[in-house]
Design a protein around this motif. Structure first.
Motif, PDB file in Angstrom:
ATOM      1  N   LEU A  63      53.777  14.112 -32.589  1.00 60.86           N
ATOM      2  CA  LEU A  63      52.802  15.214 -32.587  1.00 60.86           C
ATOM      3  C   LEU A  63      52.129  15.331 -31.232  1.00 60.86           C
ATOM      4  CD1 LEU A  63      51.081  14.786 -36.075  1.00 60.86           C
ATOM      5  CD2 LEU A  63      52.536  16.677 -35.336  1.00 60.86           C
ATOM      6  N   ALA A  64      51.838  14.182 -30.637  1.00 59.78           N
ATOM      7  CA  ALA A  64      51.121  14.197 -29.360  1.00 59.78           C
ATOM      8  C   ALA A  64      52.014  14.647 -28.219  1.00 59.78           C
ATOM      9  CB  ALA A  64      50.557  12.807 -29.064  1.00 59.78           C
ATOM     10  N   ARG A  65      53.314  14.373 -28.341  1.00 62.47           N
ATOM     11  CA  ARG A  65      54.194  14.688 -27.222  1.00 62.47           C
ATOM     12  C   ARG A  65      55.002  15.967 -27.406  1.00 62.47           C
ATOM     13  NH1 ARG A  65      57.493  10.143 -24.509  1.00 62.47           N
ATOM     14  NH2 ARG A  65      57.540  11.862 -23.035  1.00 62.47           N
ATOM     15  N   TRP A  66      55.508  16.177 -28.618  1.00 66.74           N
ATOM     16  CA  TRP A  66      56.380  17.334 -28.820  1.00 66.74           C
ATOM     17  C   TRP A  66      55.935  18.148 -30.032  1.00 66.74           C
ATOM     18  CZ3 TRP A  66      58.572  12.248 -28.676  1.00 66.74           C
ATOM     19  CH2 TRP A  66      59.098  11.876 -27.449  1.00 66.74           C
ATOM     20  N   PRO A  67      54.719  18.668 -30.015  1.00 61.79           N
ATOM     21  CA  PRO A  67      54.230  19.379 -31.211  1.00 61.79           C
ATOM     22  C   PRO A  67      55.091  20.593 -31.573  1.00 61.79           C
ATOM     23  CG  PRO A  67      52.732  19.692 -29.356  1.00 61.79           C
ATOM     24  CD  PRO A  67      53.721  18.656 -28.943  1.00 61.79           C
ATOM     25  N   ASP A  68      55.783  21.160 -30.574  1.00 65.04           N
ATOM     26  CA  ASP A  68      56.618  22.329 -30.871  1.00 65.04           C
ATOM     27  C   ASP A  68      57.896  21.953 -31.608  1.00 65.04           C
ATOM     28  OD1 ASP A  68      54.972  24.211 -29.792  1.00 65.04           O
ATOM     29  OD2 ASP A  68      55.775  23.958 -27.762  1.00 65.04           O
ATOM     30  N   TYR A  69      58.170  20.671 -31.654  1.00 63.92           N
ATOM     31  CA  TYR A  69      59.418  20.225 -32.288  1.00 63.92           C
ATOM     32  C   TYR A  69      59.162  19.627 -33.675  1.00 63.92           C
ATOM     33  CZ  TYR A  69      62.140  21.067 -28.122  1.00 63.92           C
ATOM     34  OH  TYR A  69      62.796  21.685 -27.084  1.00 63.92           O
ATOM     35  N   PHE A  70      57.953  19.785 -34.164  1.00 63.79           N
ATOM     36  CA  PHE A  70      57.590  19.185 -35.451  1.00 63.79           C
ATOM     37  C   PHE A  70      57.039  20.316 -36.326  1.00 63.79           C
ATOM     38  CE2 PHE A  70      55.726  14.841 -36.931  1.00 63.79           C
ATOM     39  CZ  PHE A  70      56.281  15.045 -38.181  1.00 63.79           C
ATOM     40  N   MET A 129      61.408  17.097 -37.612  1.00 61.11           N
ATOM     41  CA  MET A 129      60.735  16.532 -36.440  1.00 61.11           C
ATOM     42  C   MET A 129      61.788  16.223 -35.380  1.00 61.11           C
ATOM     43  SD  MET A 129      59.501  12.815 -37.894  1.00 61.11           S
ATOM     44  CE  MET A 129      58.760  12.173 -36.427  1.00 61.11           C
ATOM     45  N   GLY A 130      61.401  16.462 -34.149  1.00 62.46           N
ATOM     46  CA  GLY A 130      62.357  16.237 -33.077  1.00 62.46           C
ATOM     47  C   GLY A 130      61.665  16.162 -31.743  1.00 62.46           C
ATOM     48  N   LYS A 131      62.466  16.148 -30.709  1.00 64.15           N
ATOM     49  CA  LYS A 131      61.887  16.031 -29.373  1.00 64.15           C
ATOM     50  C   LYS A 131      62.834  16.645 -28.355  1.00 64.15           C
ATOM     51  CE  LYS A 131      63.602  11.293 -29.329  1.00 64.15           C
ATOM     52  NZ  LYS A 131      63.256   9.900 -29.149  1.00 64.15           N
ATOM     53  N   VAL A 132      62.389  16.695 -27.112  1.00 70.11           N
ATOM     54  CA  VAL A 132      63.248  17.176 -26.043  1.00 70.11           C
ATOM     55  C   VAL A 132      63.210  16.120 -24.943  1.00 70.11           C
ATOM     56  CG1 VAL A 132      61.391  18.594 -25.050  1.00 70.11           C
ATOM     57  CG2 VAL A 132      63.767  19.144 -24.535  1.00 70.11           C
ATOM     58  N   GLU A 133      64.370  15.784 -24.414  1.00 70.61           N
ATOM     59  CA  GLU A 133      64.416  14.667 -23.464  1.00 70.61           C
ATOM     60  C   GLU A 133      65.716  14.709 -22.668  1.00 70.61           C
ATOM     61  OE1 GLU A 133      64.342  11.289 -26.056  1.00 70.61           O
ATOM     62  OE2 GLU A 133      66.320  11.748 -26.857  1.00 70.61           O
TER      63      GLU A 133
END
Lengths: 241, 1045
Positions: A36-43, A58-62
């Motif tokens: 949530l703190a790092r990739w709120p657009d991916y959750f 939930m996910g992330k970009v990296e």
């Protein structure tokens, strides 16, 4: 009849009906909150009438350079809202954000090699098996790294399947992040993983030696490099102190 | 659908990063950069060449702490004044479990940092120290180190960020703000300004800051925007929220429409903000247009549709803001205000809305879109609410919805809110029509099955099941079981992990059987309900809905170990402990399964406390990644959890459990009390609970109808039809109950402590001074607490004493105690302890006669023996009074036992004591007589209880199993459903059902289920028996000791 919106902390208190399902993992708080703190657009969460949680993603970009990609960490739908293509909707959303906002090259996800229904579903959504990751799951079961190319990867280079399986330690930095960082935080896990490393190095080595016999000397060189990399790629925590 | 990174792997890998240092490391790792840069700056780490430090890092890394310590000692010999080397040593010591040594080394390092002006003060040293200080719960020391460093190097941004981080950890919003402003002034970066703005918002939302502060935040932002613009979408969102909080919607709209608006890249997100701002500004017409646009873009957005309607009807209630104790599961119906509308306005609104919905419906390319249909239902619902004569249209719309979506598992939850507005007769009409429709089910078998299940679920939802006769109910249960068996072949080829078709049927059958049991009190139905669910789990062991139902059935049947086993199989962990553990916790609290209960409480409290500890670090992570809205969210979420009613209850119950466990040995009990600071903290909790707002985060949705909340179990009372089963968590009544409970319970540790003191100091100095009846403070304090306790029971102290004396003498019945019997008996016990040592000239107090002893003895004896006599064997009478019996023995009786132990200890001749005077001798003999009687009385009670338990444990297992299974095989009554399942299991058709299901069916054994129940009940009884035996043993020793006096 679904409202898809950003996941917020209070949703953690409302997703029991989704997470009680045995295939959905309930992570620890720092895991959710880090996402949530790092990739709120991916959750994102999907909500039905009566404010019921239908499912979430939930996910992330990296990644670096052409490995810059979106990653699906978890996607799940409550039993009563299944078979309505909600997962597809959630996946499309994450793909959209990776594609349009973060301009990633591809989206990837990991799935147990034995999880045939899920693999089939991801294939329907356009994902291909990019590579097999040996004993990715607790050192017991192989994982499949599935990918879908995004518009930035015009030539679809990112999804050309690898011919050989890889070990978790060979995964790119971002991908293997959770795998490796757990290695150092729990003594028991540390032992398990270490045994696993030695074992998997041996397995990979034998595997590649066999290939060498049939192919070329380049493979042997590759193996030497691989072993060297494994020996020194050990992630060090203490450098952070 | 399933999680791709599936369960076990993630669990193992990620479970362990929960707390403290690991977590910090994780954080640092997730934001690489700073520390490495620090470390490699000039190849120095904390002023020491990196090559010297690296081996230590590696050793820590591989958890070779001894080796690391050795290396650090060598390093320290070369750099004796290096704070970094000391910090490393402290870190290692802390990891080795030597907190005291670690703290003293840390303090040395701190002193060196303070003393030596020329010393390097780098973030690496400070952050290492900070980690150790945090682990040692001395955040303030870390803060002061950073404060000192920042004072010394006022322009060092890195140190200032470290200091800011310290304030985030301390939740010092004002200091956060000041530090952020300093950083902003130093480098002029947008992010530091936003850090300051967030800190201001936090002061207003979670601190004591007045709303005027928002003006300051707005001013800061405005100035920055004018000179630098804004670059982050999150910054813009914060800007909007600052304006919104001040009701400056127009300003926000201007900004959104201006250049900054382009920061929001997702069009729909932008529209949502615009719609909300317009609506809050009162420009409903424009807002409605915006929501229309949203719906044109995403036709399935339900929330947008509700807002759209809200705008049309000019109803502001759909934008109500949340507060900390807003229920987690809001009521299912949508709040709406319509009374302000004239007929004409209402009609035209409805026309507009209907036209728009029709348009949406026509445009919907996807046939499976539920939104337009539900939108239609919502319009009809509002018509009902407005005119009260639109029921037929709503019923018609519901029928249409059924014909389109009746096969979906979510049908009933979709229509629940709409059904609520219909009067009972219309609900029945709807049901009748559905039933008629049921003849024309879909030709696709799975779809037809879905429709049939929906029908049954609707019947359940409407409450019609309670209107059926016993025979009809039985008939419908049989039908459902048959349908289940018939539908099994549909799941033949499914993966074992996938939900099966028709799974819900068995849950409904169980619910019907439980109702039959409630009505007829025929235990057979109850056992049949258990069998049905166990049968379902034999075929597919993952169905959590069955497990939850079984958990409650087993709890009610006194087979708590089985209930706990089912609970554990749900794999409830992390945040689910807060939302799901209500299924088991209340039963466990009243059980003798102390080891399991202790684990349950420990795990839960650890989870919560760990989160409170790491939450600030996560907040800081949100700051660093510029996700400012999450900063606010995280802090508010932590507050919500801190106010959790369940957390507060667990915090009180955990020490009380310890006290129960140690009650047979006064020395052990005293050391437990000492570790609890003699109960002082709990008194504080009791004092402040009245003004504390509580949050209710338990998810009651999955609870069975017969026990919709933790306090309610319909099966305990006589049968009554229930048409509406509220599962709302937060009710005023519930809040009051929990408050009262915590207030009362948290007095216990202190009262136990004071009671022991009161009995221990008795006659201490009596040999010399006549009136020095020990410490008057104890007596006074205990009296104050007794007064409070009595007040909570609704009486003054004297009246409460009258009540207990009256009941003990048989002048009043136990019924006056109502449901607070345990509290009343506790009161009597503590009152007796106080009487032992009181100057009070009150009637009972100070007399030091065996009167109060007698009151307690007879109260306990009569009540417990009475209960015992009325209780049948567990196997024949579910629930019964076992939980209350356990409470009686482990609470008031145990506390009374402690008072006795303290008295015996006091009476025993001690070599050191001076020769006692005559009057003391007399008092002691009076007391020892009273104690002897009390021991005798308790012993005989406990022996009876132990015998009762033992008799049941010893009764032959096979007889009990027979009793259970035979209740299903009688002629008439229960057993019909069971027979259907038995028939299926006895000869499964392998070609139809496939291998997996056939094999599962063959493994089905009702006798095994019966055996499990019997074993489970026996374990509860054995544990209880063990507790009684331990108390008897302890009392017998006391008896021998007192005989010597």
């Amino acid at each position: 009849m679904t409202t898809i919106r950003r996941f917020c902390c209070n949703d953690l208190l409302r997703f029991a009906s989704v997470n009680l399902d045995h295939l959905t993992e309930t992570f620890n708080m720092s895991f959710y909150m880090t996402y949530l703190a790092r990739w709120p657009d991916y959750f994102h969460v999907a909500e039905g009438p009566g404010n019921r949680i239908m499912g979430y993603i939930m996910g992330k970009v990296e990644g670096q350079g052409e490995s810059w990609h979106g990653h699906v960490t978890a996607v799940t739908v409550a039993p009563e809202y299944r078979r309505q293509q909600l997962a597809k909707k959630l996946m499309n959303l994450l793909e959209d954000i990776s594609d349009k906002i973060d301009k990633a090259y591809f989206v990837d996800l990991f799935v147990r090699a034995s999880n045939t229904p899920a693999i089939k579903m991801y294939e329907k959504l356009g994902y291909v098996i990019y590579r097999r990751v040996l004993r990715y799951y607790s050192g017991e079961e192989d994982g499949l790294d599935m990918r879908k190319a995004l518009s930035r990867d015009v030539e679809k280079k990112s999804i050309i399947p690898l011919k050989r399986p890889v070990t978790p330690d060979e995964l790119e930095d971002g991908i293997s992040e959770s795998f490796r960082y757990a290695k150092h935080v729990d003594k028991k896990m540390f032992l398990v993983m270490n045994t696993f490393n030695v074992f998997s190095v041996v397995v990979t080595f034998i595997f590649h030696c066999t290939l060498y016999l049939y192919n070329s000397w380049i493979m042997l060189l590759y193996n030497v490099i691989l072993l060297y990399k494994l020996q020194y790629s050990e992630f060090s925590l203490s450098k952070y102190f | 659908m399933r999680s791709p990174n599936s369960k076990k792997a993630k669990t193992k890998r990620l479970e362990s990063i929960r707390s403290g240092i690991q977590y910090l490391i994780a954080i640092l790792r997730l934001q690489p950069g700073i520390k490495q840069k620090m470390a490699s700056k000039l190849g120095l780490a904390g002023g020491i060449p990196e090559r010297r430090v690296r081996p230590i890092w590696d050793a820590i890394d591989s958890r070779q702490f001894k080796n690391a310590l050795k290396l650090t000692t060598t390093l320290l010999s070369k750099h004796p004044h290096s704070p970094y080397a000391l910090a490393l040593k402290a870190l290692i010591l802390e990891r080795m479990g030597k907190p005291d040594e670690a703290l003293s080394v840390c303090l040395n390092a701190k002193e060196l940092l303070y003393k030596n002006e020329s010393l390097l003060m780098d973030d690496l040293t400070l952050s290492t120290l900070q980690i150790v200080f945090q682990r040692l719960d001395h955040l303030e020391l870390a803060t002061s180190c950073y404060e000192h460093a920042c004072g010394k190097f006022p322009n060092n941004l890195e140190l200032m960020m470290g200091l800011f981080n310290c304030y985030v950890r301390e939740y010092s919003f004002v200091k956060q703000q000041q530090t952020a402003i300093k950083m902003y002034k130093l480098v002029g970066e947008e992010r530091f300004l936003l850090w300051a703005v967030c800190s201001i918002q936090l002061q207003v939302l979670c601190g004591n800051g007045g709303e005027k502060l928002l003006l300051l935040a707005e001013g800061l932002l405005k100035k920055h925007v004018a000179s630098h613009g804004l670059h982050e979408p999150e910054a813009l969102i914060v800007y909007f929220s600052i304006l919104e909080q001040q009701a400056k919607y127009g300003d926000a709209l201007d900004i959104l429409g201006g250049k900054l608006g382009s920061l929001l890249m997702i069009e729909v997100d932008k529209l949502r903000i615009q719609g909300k701002l317009l609506a809050r500004a009162g420009d409903y017409a424009a807002a409605a247009n915006v929501y229309q646009k949203i719906l044109e873009l995403c036709g399935d957005d339900w929330e947008a549709f509700l807002h759209y309607l809200g705008c049309l009807f000019e109803d502001e209630s759909s934008w109500a803001s949340e507060t900390i104790n807003t229920p987690i599961n809001p009521p299912k119906y949508v709040e709406c205000k319509l009374t302000h509308l004239t007929d004409e306005v209402f009609n035209s609104c409805v026309e507009n809305a209907s036209a728009f919905v029709q348009k949406l419906q026509a445009e919907a390319s996807n046939d499976s879109l539920r939104n337009p249909c539900l939108a239609h239902l919502e319009i009809e619902r509002r018509k009902c609410l407005f005119r009260k004569n639109n029921d037929d249209n709503l019923v018609e719309a519901l029928l249409q919805y059924y014909s389109r979506f009746g096969h979906l598992a979510c049908f009933t939850s979709d229509v629940e809110a709409f059904l609520q507005v219909l009067p009972p007769e219309k609900k029945m009409e709807f049901l009748d029509k559905l039933m008629k429709n049921s003849n024309s089910l879909s030709v696709v078998p799975t779809r037809a099955l879905g429709q049939s299940i929906t029908l049954l679920k609707t019947q359940e939802l409407i409450g019609n099941m309670f209107n059926l006769s016993v025979a009809e109910l039985e008939g419908s249960a049989v039908q459902m079981a048959e349908l289940y068996c018939k539908s099994l072949p549909l799941s033949k080829d499914l993966d074992p992990q996938e939900s099966m078709h028709g799974e819900e049927l068995l849950s409904i059958v169980c619910n019907v059987l439980v109702q039959l049991f409630w009505r007829t009190r025929d235990l057979g139905y109850f056992i049949e309900a258990i069998m049905v669910l166990e049968f379902g789990l034999t075929i597919r062991r993952y169905t959590f809905q069955y497990k939850i139902l079984l958990l409650h059935l087993y709890s009610y049947f006194g087979a708590l170990p089985l209930a706990y086993e089912r609970y554990k199989s749900l794999d409830v962990k992390n945040i689910l402990m807060e939302t799901v553990s209500h299924h088991i916790l209340p039963q466990m609290l009243a059980s003798p399964l102390w080891a399991d209960l202790s684990n349950l409480l420990k795990d839960y409290l650890k989870f919560m406390d760990d989160h409170f500890r790491e939450s600030a670090d996560l907040t800081f992570l949100a700051y660093r990644h510029r996700n400012y809205s999450k900063v606010i969210e995280f802090v508010q979420f932590k507050e919500r959890l801190q106010h959790s009613n369940q957390y507060l209850v667990a915090r009180v119950e955990a020490p009380i459990l310890q006290l129960k466990q140690g009650a047979d040995n006064i020395e052990e009990e005293e050391s437990i009390l000492e570790s609890l600071k003699c109960g002082a903290d709990f008194i504080e909790l009791s004092n402040e609970i009245g003004s504390k707002s509580l949050t209710f985060n338990e998810d009651f949705q999955s609870r069975p109808w017969w026990t919709p909340t933790t306090e309610k179990n319909y099966l305990l009372g006589p049968f009554e039809g229930i048409s509406y089963r509220p599962k709302e968590n937060l009710t005023k009544e519930r809040e009051e109950n929990v408050r009262g409970f915590i207030e009362r319970k948290s007095l216990l540790p202190r009262m136990i402590y004071l009671s022991i003191q009161s009995a221990s100091v008795l006659y201490k100095d009596n040999s010399e001074i006549n009136d020095s009846l020990a410490d008057p403070k104890i007596s006074t304090e205990l009296k104050v607490l007794l007064e409070r306790y009595a007040k909570m029971l609704g009486f003054s102290l004297n009246d409460a004493i009258d009540v207990v004396v009256g009941v003990s003498r048989g002048l009043k019945s136990y019924e006056v105690f109502g449901s607070d019997v345990i509290d009343w008996l506790n009161f009597a016990v503590f009152f007796n302890a106080w009487s032992l040592n009181s100057h009070d000239s009150g009637r009972q107090g100070g007399e030091r006669t065996p009167g109060s002893w007698h009151v307690v003895n007879s109260l306990l004896e009569n009540y417990i023996l009475g209960k015992l006599r009325s209780m049948g064997p567990l196997i024949q009478s579910p629930q019964g009074d076992l939980p209350i019996l356990v409470k009686l023995v482990t609470e008031p009786l145990a506390w009374h036992g402690l008072v006795i132990q303290a008295c015996v200890r006091t009476c025993l001749p001690s070599g050191k004591k001076k020769k006692k005077s005559g009057s003391t001798d007399q008092s002691i003999s009076l007391l020892s007589n009273a104690v002897r009687d009390a021991i005798q009385s308790l012993c005989s009670v406990l022996e009876e209880v132990a015998k009762w338990s033992q008799d049941q444990i010893k009764s032959p297992e096979d007889n009990k199993i027979d009793l259970l299974v035979s209740s299903l095989k009688r002629n008439g009554g229960a057993g019909k459903v069971f027979n259907i399942l038995e028939t299926l299991a006895s000869s499964p058709n392998e070609t139809e059902l496939g291998d997996r299901i056939s094999q599962a069916l063959r493994s089905w054994s009702p006798v095994d289920v019966g055996r499990k129940i019997v074993t489970g009940q026996c374990r509860v009884l054995s544990e209880f028996w063990r507790i009684c035996e331990s108390k008897i043993k302890s009392l017998k020793t006391l008896k021998q000791q007192i005989a010597l006096v």
